[in-house]
Design a protein around this motif. Sequence first.
Motif, PDB file in Angstrom:
ATOM      1  N   GLY A   1       0.811  -1.211   0.000  1.00  0.00           N
ATOM      2  CA  GLY A   1       0.000   0.000   0.000  1.00  0.00           C
ATOM      3  C   GLY A   1       0.843   1.258   0.000  1.00  0.00           C
ATOM      4  N   SER A   2       0.254   2.333   0.510  1.00  0.00           N
ATOM      5  CA  SER A   2       0.941   3.623   0.524  1.00  0.00           C
ATOM      6  C   SER A   2       2.324   3.494   1.135  1.00  0.00           C
ATOM      7  N   ALA A   3       2.423   2.798   2.275  1.00  0.00           N
ATOM      8  CA  ALA A   3       3.717   2.667   2.953  1.00  0.00           C
ATOM      9  C   ALA A   3       4.570   1.562   2.345  1.00  0.00           C
ATOM     10  N   GLY A   4       3.968   0.406   2.071  1.00  0.00           N
ATOM     11  CA  GLY A   4       4.739  -0.751   1.615  1.00  0.00           C
ATOM     12  C   GLY A   4       5.488  -0.494   0.309  1.00  0.00           C
TER      13      GLY A   4
ATOM     14  N   LEU B   1       4.771  -8.850  -0.237  1.00  0.00           N
ATOM     15  CA  LEU B   1       3.595  -9.724  -0.340  1.00  0.00           C
ATOM     16  C   LEU B   1       2.331  -8.887  -0.325  1.00  0.00           C
ATOM     17  N   GLU B   2       1.470  -9.074  -1.313  1.00  0.00           N
ATOM     18  CA  GLU B   2       0.242  -8.283  -1.419  1.00  0.00           C
ATOM     19  C   GLU B   2      -0.962  -9.215  -1.588  1.00  0.00           C
ATOM     20  N   ALA B   3      -1.964  -9.005  -0.742  1.00  0.00           N
ATOM     21  CA  ALA B   3      -3.160  -9.857  -0.794  1.00  0.00           C
ATOM     22  C   ALA B   3      -3.975  -9.623  -2.064  1.00  0.00           C
TER      23      ALA B   3
ATOM     24  N   GLY C   1      -2.486  -0.435  -2.632  1.00  0.00           N
ATOM     25  CA  GLY C   1      -3.339  -0.374  -1.444  1.00  0.00           C
ATOM     26  C   GLY C   1      -4.368   0.739  -1.553  1.00  0.00           C
ATOM     27  N   SER C   2      -4.602   1.428  -0.469  1.00  0.00           N
ATOM     28  CA  SER C   2      -5.634   2.467  -0.476  1.00  0.00           C
ATOM     29  C   SER C   2      -5.214   3.659  -1.335  1.00  0.00           C
ATOM     30  N   SER C   3      -3.928   3.802  -1.632  1.00  0.00           N
ATOM     31  CA  SER C   3      -3.530   4.917  -2.519  1.00  0.00           C
ATOM     32  C   SER C   3      -3.993   4.663  -3.956  1.00  0.00           C
TER      33      SER C   3
ATOM     34  N   MET D   1      -7.252  10.942  -3.624  1.00  0.00           N
ATOM     35  CA  MET D   1      -6.015  11.560  -4.134  1.00  0.00           C
ATOM     36  C   MET D   1      -5.636  12.901  -3.509  1.00  0.00           C
ATOM     37  N   VAL D   2      -6.445  13.390  -2.565  1.00  0.00           N
ATOM     38  CA  VAL D   2      -6.117  14.680  -1.939  1.00  0.00           C
ATOM     39  C   VAL D   2      -4.789  14.530  -1.184  1.00  0.00           C
ATOM     40  N   TYR D   3      -3.857  15.430  -1.458  1.00  0.00           N
ATOM     41  CA  TYR D   3      -2.547  15.341  -0.822  1.00  0.00           C
ATOM     42  C   TYR D   3      -2.402  16.446   0.215  1.00  0.00           C
TER      43      TYR D   3
ATOM     44  N   LEU E   1      -1.986 -13.751   0.532  1.00  0.00           N
ATOM     45  CA  LEU E   1      -2.561 -13.323   1.810  1.00  0.00           C
ATOM     46  C   LEU E   1      -1.694 -13.837   2.950  1.00  0.00           C
ATOM     47  N   VAL E   2      -1.050 -12.926   3.652  1.00  0.00           N
ATOM     48  CA  VAL E   2      -0.221 -13.342   4.790  1.00  0.00           C
ATOM     49  C   VAL E   2      -1.143 -13.762   5.927  1.00  0.00           C
ATOM     50  N   ARG E   3      -0.895 -14.961   6.462  1.00  0.00           N
ATOM     51  CA  ARG E   3      -1.769 -15.518   7.510  1.00  0.00           C
ATOM     52  C   ARG E   3      -1.216 -15.245   8.895  1.00  0.00           C
TER      53      ARG E   3
ATOM     54  N   ASP F   1       3.119   1.832   8.769  1.00  0.00           N
ATOM     55  CA  ASP F   1       1.939   2.252   7.990  1.00  0.00           C
ATOM     56  C   ASP F   1       1.105   3.190   8.861  1.00  0.00           C
ATOM     57  N   ALA F   2      -0.139   3.436   8.448  1.00  0.00           N
ATOM     58  CA  ALA F   2      -0.969   4.410   9.175  1.00  0.00           C
ATOM     59  C   ALA F   2      -1.295   3.943  10.587  1.00  0.00           C
ATOM     60  N   SER F   3      -1.085   2.677  10.879  1.00  0.00           N
ATOM     61  CA  SER F   3      -1.453   2.222  12.226  1.00  0.00           C
ATOM     62  C   SER F   3      -0.498   2.727  13.294  1.00  0.00           C
TER      63      SER F   3
ATOM     64  N   GLY G   1      -5.425  16.415   8.707  1.00  0.00           N
ATOM     65  CA  GLY G   1      -5.956  16.295   7.350  1.00  0.00           C
ATOM     66  C   GLY G   1      -5.987  14.856   6.882  1.00  0.00           C
ATOM     67  N   ASN G   2      -5.955  14.699   5.575  1.00  0.00           N
ATOM     68  CA  ASN G   2      -6.028  13.377   4.947  1.00  0.00           C
ATOM     69  C   ASN G   2      -4.742  12.605   5.259  1.00  0.00           C
ATOM     70  N   THR G   3      -4.853  11.293   5.319  1.00  0.00           N
ATOM     71  CA  THR G   3      -3.779  10.524   5.954  1.00  0.00           C
ATOM     72  C   THR G   3      -2.772   9.876   5.000  1.00  0.00           C
ATOM     73  N   ASN G   4      -2.976  10.014   3.696  1.00  0.00           N
ATOM     74  CA  ASN G   4      -2.056   9.337   2.779  1.00  0.00           C
ATOM     75  C   ASN G   4      -0.645   9.938   2.823  1.00  0.00           C
ATOM     76  N   ALA G   5      -0.560  11.260   2.740  1.00  0.00           N
ATOM     77  CA  ALA G   5       0.763  11.909   2.727  1.00  0.00           C
ATOM     78  C   ALA G   5       1.560  11.582   3.991  1.00  0.00           C
TER      79      ALA G   5
HETATM   80  C1  LIG Z   1     -12.016   5.584  -0.451  1.00  0.00           C
HETATM   81  C2  LIG Z   1     -10.835   6.233   0.228  1.00  0.00           C
HETATM   82  C3  LIG Z   1     -10.583   7.577   0.008  1.00  0.00           C
HETATM   83  C4  LIG Z   1      -9.482   8.188   0.634  1.00  0.00           C
HETATM   84  N1  LIG Z   1      -9.151   9.461   0.263  1.00  0.00           N
HETATM   85  C5  LIG Z   1      -7.980   9.979   0.694  1.00  0.00           C
HETATM   86  C6  LIG Z   1      -7.506  11.200   0.167  1.00  0.00           C
HETATM   87  O1  LIG Z   1      -8.117  11.811  -0.717  1.00  0.00           O
HETATM   88  N2  LIG Z   1      -6.330  11.681   0.649  1.00  0.00           N
HETATM   89  C7  LIG Z   1      -5.618  11.033   1.617  1.00  0.00           C
HETATM   90  O2  LIG Z   1      -4.576  11.540   2.038  1.00  0.00           O
HETATM   91  N3  LIG Z   1      -6.045   9.860   2.122  1.00  0.00           N
HETATM   92  C8  LIG Z   1      -7.175   9.305   1.652  1.00  0.00           C
HETATM   93  N4  LIG Z   1      -7.559   8.064   2.101  1.00  0.00           N
HETATM   94  C9  LIG Z   1      -6.728   7.403   3.147  1.00  0.00           C
HETATM   95  C10 LIG Z   1      -5.363   6.923   2.635  1.00  0.00           C
HETATM   96  O3  LIG Z   1      -5.463   6.376   1.356  1.00  0.00           O
HETATM   97  C11 LIG Z   1      -4.791   5.913   3.645  1.00  0.00           C
HETATM   98  O4  LIG Z   1      -4.617   6.556   4.896  1.00  0.00           O
HETATM   99  C12 LIG Z   1      -3.439   5.328   3.238  1.00  0.00           C
HETATM  100  O5  LIG Z   1      -3.496   4.806   1.940  1.00  0.00           O
HETATM  101  C13 LIG Z   1      -3.041   4.232   4.231  1.00  0.00           C
HETATM  102  O6  LIG Z   1      -1.850   3.615   3.794  1.00  0.00           O
HETATM  103  P1  LIG Z   1      -1.329   2.267   4.457  1.00  0.00           P
HETATM  104  O7  LIG Z   1      -0.012   1.983   3.838  1.00  0.00           O
HETATM  105  O8  LIG Z   1      -1.402   2.386   5.929  1.00  0.00           O
HETATM  106  O9  LIG Z   1      -2.408   1.149   4.065  1.00  0.00           O
HETATM  107  P2  LIG Z   1      -2.940   0.696   2.638  1.00  0.00           P
HETATM  108  O10 LIG Z   1      -2.558   1.677   1.586  1.00  0.00           O
HETATM  109  O11 LIG Z   1      -4.380   0.385   2.799  1.00  0.00           O
HETATM  110  O12 LIG Z   1      -2.092  -0.620   2.322  1.00  0.00           O
HETATM  111  C14 LIG Z   1      -2.237  -1.844   2.976  1.00  0.00           C
HETATM  112  C15 LIG Z   1      -1.932  -2.938   1.954  1.00  0.00           C
HETATM  113  O13 LIG Z   1      -1.722  -4.170   2.636  1.00  0.00           O
HETATM  114  C16 LIG Z   1      -2.405  -5.194   1.961  1.00  0.00           C
HETATM  115  N5  LIG Z   1      -2.696  -6.243   2.939  1.00  0.00           N
HETATM  116  C17 LIG Z   1      -3.505  -6.143   4.012  1.00  0.00           C
HETATM  117  N6  LIG Z   1      -3.527  -7.308   4.694  1.00  0.00           N
HETATM  118  C18 LIG Z   1      -2.691  -8.147   4.046  1.00  0.00           C
HETATM  119  C19 LIG Z   1      -2.300  -9.489   4.263  1.00  0.00           C
HETATM  120  N7  LIG Z   1      -2.751 -10.197   5.315  1.00  0.00           N
HETATM  121  N8  LIG Z   1      -1.430 -10.054   3.392  1.00  0.00           N
HETATM  122  C20 LIG Z   1      -0.944  -9.346   2.350  1.00  0.00           C
HETATM  123  N9  LIG Z   1      -1.298  -8.079   2.083  1.00  0.00           N
HETATM  124  C21 LIG Z   1      -2.152  -7.477   2.934  1.00  0.00           C
HETATM  125  C22 LIG Z   1      -3.651  -4.504   1.425  1.00  0.00           C
HETATM  126  O14 LIG Z   1      -4.268  -5.257   0.418  1.00  0.00           O
HETATM  127  C23 LIG Z   1      -3.086  -3.182   0.992  1.00  0.00           C
HETATM  128  O15 LIG Z   1      -2.602  -3.224  -0.326  1.00  0.00           O
HETATM  129  C24 LIG Z   1      -8.656   7.432   1.528  1.00  0.00           C
HETATM  130  C25 LIG Z   1      -8.913   6.072   1.736  1.00  0.00           C
HETATM  131  C26 LIG Z   1      -9.979   5.469   1.101  1.00  0.00           C
HETATM  132  C27 LIG Z   1     -10.204   3.992   1.326  1.00  0.00           C
END
Ligand SMILES: Cc1cc2nc3c(=O)[nH]c(=O)nc-3n(C[C@H](O)[C@H](O)[C@H](O)COP(=O)(O)OP(=O)(O)OC[C@H]3O[C@@H](n4cnc5c(N)ncnc54)[C@H](O)[C@@H]3O)c2cc1C
Length: 542
Positions: free
Chosen positions: A12-15, A33-35, A86-88, A93-95, A217-219, A505-507, A515-519
Amino acid sequence: MADFDYIIVGSGSAGCVLANRLSADAGSQVLLLEAGGSDRRFWIKLPIGYGRTYFDERVNWKYETEPEPAIKNRRSYWPRGKVIGGSSSINAMVYCRGLPSDFDDWRQLGNAGWGWTDVKAYFERSECRVDASGKAAPGGPLHVSDVSNEMHPLRRHYFAAAEEMGLPYTDDFNGPNPEGVGIYHINTRRGVRCSSADAFLRPALGRANLQLETHALVRRVLFQGRRAVGVEYEQHGRVHVVRARREVILSAGAINSPKLLQLSGVGPAALLRQHGIEPVLDQPAVGGGLQDHIAVSYFYKATEPTLNDQLHPISGKLAAGLRYVLSRKGPLSVSVNQCGGFVRSRADAPTPDLQLYFNPITYSTAPAGKRPLMNPDPFSGFILSFQPCRPLSRGRVDISSADPKTAPSIRPNYLSAEQDIADVIAGGRFIQQMARTEAMRRLIKEAIPPYLDGMTDEQIVEDFRERCGSVFHPVGTCAMGPDARQAVVDSRLRVYGLEGLRVVDASIFPTITSGNTNAPTIMVAQKAADMILADQKQQDVA
Ligand SMILES: Cc1cc2nc3c(=O)[nH]c(=O)nc-3n(C[C@H](O)[C@H](O)[C@H](O)COP(=O)(O)OP(=O)(O)OC[C@H]3O[C@@H](n4cnc5c(N)ncnc54)[C@H](O)[C@@H]3O)c2cc1C
């Protein structure tokens, strides 16, 4: 059994950032590894396509919370990307980096190295700023585009209303003056979504030392004593075991990272035993600390044409589609979250406490379960919306079964902190005031019920409980902190009490950013990569 130096769970965004940074050293073998599966999909690349991926189970985990008492026992829908990027790959897309004070608070809480002056360079490292004329400044690979030329002309009324209220205007929420109203910059590159996968992963995929496995899928994480030594994953019905010589890094996001820790025996012992999992480490904080933003929208009919008039008629959709195909411009090339702001609801608020959205579009007639961004109302309309920036309420994510395929139980515990209710009232009052400005009165033909204008404080809260929704920013479920009894990771993002295991990651957010959490998630990964590489160097010398 294959061996790697680093195993990263989740692209995802971080990975994606980690995969790029850790594999830059040709001597390190990296497994990602990506589910989910491929992100080469039309509705992912097309910016406005997030209206489609929002409910698409091929790319989305489609979570739901438990019924939440504070919001009339409604379940909140929580989309999360299950796909490369992932969620990105499915977000709006708001940054927004967040406010400098957000990170100063992180440092204040005891997280050395996470203040604004510490993290600013990690934002900059990722960003490639593109101005309104399309000119890119030198920088990182993640395109942050000023799309003001594509914004609907309706915005002038919003800015005029803000001026009447004495609010500052800012041309960049990520610049030196993030406070005020303005236009959101978004992650697109020449009119196409620029996800974390596009920016960081794709350029690294040619490297021989980086292996990406999709539909994997990591178990659980595997331990030898208290050291993480690998993971077990399932792919196309087969279970694989892979070993990590150096580290396992969880980047599975704020729902799945705590879930994976719990499935692996790291979590509240009683919960784990209830599901027949022998604890490796009794750690009640895993899954706790959950925070999210919730917002409410107010809908108005407008006295002049809005995006509805462009995108509702078939002919308008075709014209917008053609424009996009020919020039990568127009309403399909941007988010519907066009303008907004970070403002103070009260003059004495120490920092901006409300995030605003002004969208030149409405979907008040949309059927439940649909997000028809391309199919708005058949009349001219627009939305004013707010979300409290820094809610205090905290909830939990907990496994509901020992089966890795079962969704966890999500309890956000919305509005459980008194301050959060006060912020809702302040937000409602603020929008009331904005809707009463001269500029807005000229634009509003009529409000669409429920009518904010006549609402008392109690009615504002009642309406918020009835209609608010998640803005999809869950964070904090494996929070960083200085105290191993209350936090899951230390300030180098190492899981307390264990070796060879980080969460990136975001956790790990100790508190939700304004604001928005992707950046900020991408920033966290950039900083984590530096720390992982530094630790590697130190170990190699020792
Ligand atoms: C609909 C929507 C709109 C949003 N709009 C915005 C926005 O406009 N601007 C903004 O800043 N933020 C936005 N966000 C939030 C932002 O995208 C997230 O905060 C950010 O992407 C989180 O990144 P992450 O790396 O923590 O997780 P993610 O990007 O969610 O990545 C986690 C990845 O891990 C994978 N995964 C999970 N479990 C397993 C497993 N067991 N085995 C293998 N792979 C696994 C997932 O499939 C995923 O690809 C939005 C989110 C959503 C869902």
